[in-house]
Design an enzyme around this catalytic site. Sequence first.
Site: not given
Length: 241
Positions: A55, A113
């Site tokens: 992000y 992730h």
Amino acid sequence: MADTSNLTLQSTVTLSSGHKIPLLGFGVFQNSDATPSTLEAFKIGYRHVDSAQFYRNEAQVGEAVRKSGLKRSEVFITTKIMSSNHGYESTKRGIAESLAKMKFDYIDLFLIHDPLSGTVRRLQTYKALLEAKAAGKIRTVGVSNYGIKHLEEIKAAGYEMPSVNQIELTHSANRRILRNIARGTTLLCRLTAPSPWKDGPPLHQEISAKHKRDPAQVLIRWSLQKDTYPCPRAQAFAHPL
């Protein structure tokens, strides 16, 4: 179905690691300026922020924590090791980078992730996270987007099972099989944006109208009643979710 009648933004559940996680998290995916919205989330009452290396806003989340006036122990921070950092040595470097960007001594929850790097690198990454947990740099280790076979390979390798598996959950997705397989692993859910609900099945609209709630609020309540713990995201707040 869980009793959600007395839940607040500070309500928690105890993970298999022994640490408590707030049931509701604030997601900062696709938030290029996460500090203001995270500060607003704290003002509303959120105490869990869900970030990730991918992000590119870990530093902004850390800044928001410091600006909030809250103690580090009063907030729960999640981040994730991205695919390009998978592998034993690269994961260790990635953990150090996340800690440096956030300017924290520890991360509450560190996830893999995604499972796209292959079995060998997945397990090397998991091992590095477990070692960082033993060293006090991470409180809880988990995974994200893992399916049944990915969870089973961790078990087959003789490692402790992840405390969390963060998955995408929509109003139409049925992840009951995954929930049953992953007993002992908490499901932390990313909720999709509210827009699909606006044109969703009539029943969903009826529920929203009946209870005089935004469709996103209904989805959050539904997720909690399914014993999964949502992380809705927003760049600005029109109203508290």
